[in-house]
Design an enzyme around this catalytic site. Sequence first.
Site, PDB file in Angstrom:
ATOM      1  N   LYS A 178       0.981  -1.550  -0.179  1.00  0.00           N
ATOM      2  CA  LYS A 178       0.028   0.102   0.076  1.00  0.00           C
ATOM      3  C   LYS A 178       1.029   1.173  -0.033  1.00  0.00           C
ATOM      4  CE  LYS A 178      -2.889  -0.488   3.547  1.00  0.00           C
ATOM      5  NZ  LYS A 178      -2.440  -1.888   4.083  1.00  0.00           N
TER       6      LYS A 178
ATOM      7  N   GLU B 244      -2.612   7.170  12.935  1.00  0.00           N
ATOM      8  CA  GLU B 244      -1.570   6.369  12.518  1.00  0.00           C
ATOM      9  C   GLU B 244      -0.741   6.228  13.761  1.00  0.00           C
ATOM     10  OE1 GLU B 244       0.430   6.368   8.670  1.00  0.00           O
ATOM     11  OE2 GLU B 244      -1.808   5.371   9.109  1.00  0.00           O
ATOM     12  N   ARG B 245       0.040   4.977  13.483  1.00  0.00           N
ATOM     13  CA  ARG B 245       1.225   4.675  14.527  1.00  0.00           C
ATOM     14  C   ARG B 245       2.351   5.687  14.375  1.00  0.00           C
ATOM     15  NH1 ARG B 245      -0.965   0.481  12.468  1.00  0.00           N
ATOM     16  NH2 ARG B 245      -2.131  -1.125  13.751  1.00  0.00           N
TER      17      ARG B 245
END
Length: 485
Positions: free
Chosen positions: A164, A190-191
Amino acid sequence: MTARHTWEVAPNIGSVASVRGSVVDVCFETRLPPIHTVLNAGVRGDIIIEVLAQRDARHVRGIALTPTQGLARGMPAVDTGGPLQAPVGKALLSRMFDVFGNVIDRGSGLAGVEWRSVHNDPPPLARRSTTSEVFETGIKVIDVLVPLERGGKAGLFGGAGVGKTVLLTEMIHNMVGHREGVSIFCGIGERCREGEELYRDMKEAGVLPNMVMVFGQMNEPPGARFRVGHAALTMAEYFRDDEHRDVLLLVDNIFRFIQAGMEVSGLMGQMPSRLGYQPTMGTELSGLEERIANTDSGAITSIQAVYVPADDFTDPAAVHSFSHLSASIVLSRKRASEGLFPAIDPLQSSSKMATPGIVGVRHYQIAQEIRRTLAQYADLKDIIAMLGLEQLSPEDRKVVARARRLERFLTQPFFTTGQFTGHEGRLVSLQDALDGCERILQDEFKDYPESSLYMIGSIDEADKKAPSLDPQVPQGKPIPVGHES
């Protein structure tokens, strides 16, 4: 961290009445702040609260966009006089921001920017473009089989490790390098690891100078994660409307936007609807998605990663997301394991643009023939695995040979992975991609080895890659299923 003051009269100061996690009630004696107004609370004014409800004539209820540790009843809360704002301007390029417009890339501060409200209406119908245009990415398999819409929204479905981020990076590279556009990456939930890796990858790929990154990280309160998409869209609208540039907006992950809204709704005490989702989910998602549009001054084209809870496509979050998408790109782990990159599954992916009226009759017919050939090959794989290729009829063998050559031709070396693969990237025009597919379908390359079509740009490169063909050697025999060329 404090929001910017826009007072025209004396400051309106209230006091904190109650604190329950991220939900804060504030009492105002003089005038009540409108919905979406930002309040600065706490001793130093560093706790930011967005007003979401007016409870009575003196109290408002808001959601904190920052942690509320240290906030107590009786502390002052200053009405800033306006909503949450995001910075806009050319100085944003190559920088990374949080939901408040603060720079988080350890670089110098911002200069020469304007601040605008994150709450904007979608462009009116009179300003929207009424023609459907194809957004060319330079990636063969997308442009031929899953054409994207300029000013449209595409969903990107795929698990971890199937490519991705690489696909998004390549689209950013092609957008910046060949269309003079701007790319904006919006990370919702998001991390921190993902954000840091993406920033480093973009820097190494050389695409950062025409890119803006906005993050609402996973550890931040739901209010901040819920608003980061609006902040990114405000920046995108500036480049579209003021700079008249095409914008590629990448959102990862749109499901986490819905999830943050669900958390906010629950904290505010709203009655949940089906499966625990907020009753206002459709309105909230539409308010964000409808701002992504093609106007007379430019276009915002969006590619959104979509997480489908438990692979249940009837989940309300998935259903509402699908209703806004003009294309669905499905990444397949099986294709990735076979070395067919980009690992897009052509049979599961679809696009509303793939109609004769939009892409043209020739393009439509070629795409349909490719799908038909690949679908026949998929049906024959079980027979080949059990009985072998020799048991197929001559016509079926031709279909298999055609399909395997098409699969390899639809692979492509990327600019952003050239340093790892040793293959120089290729940008392929739609016309070259269609010509190549048409010639393979007409069996022009039946005597070429399959490997000559793997990881090339236009079809002409197959001649350079193929060894000198000996008419006595049957080069066209397909490689057994499960082996790489």
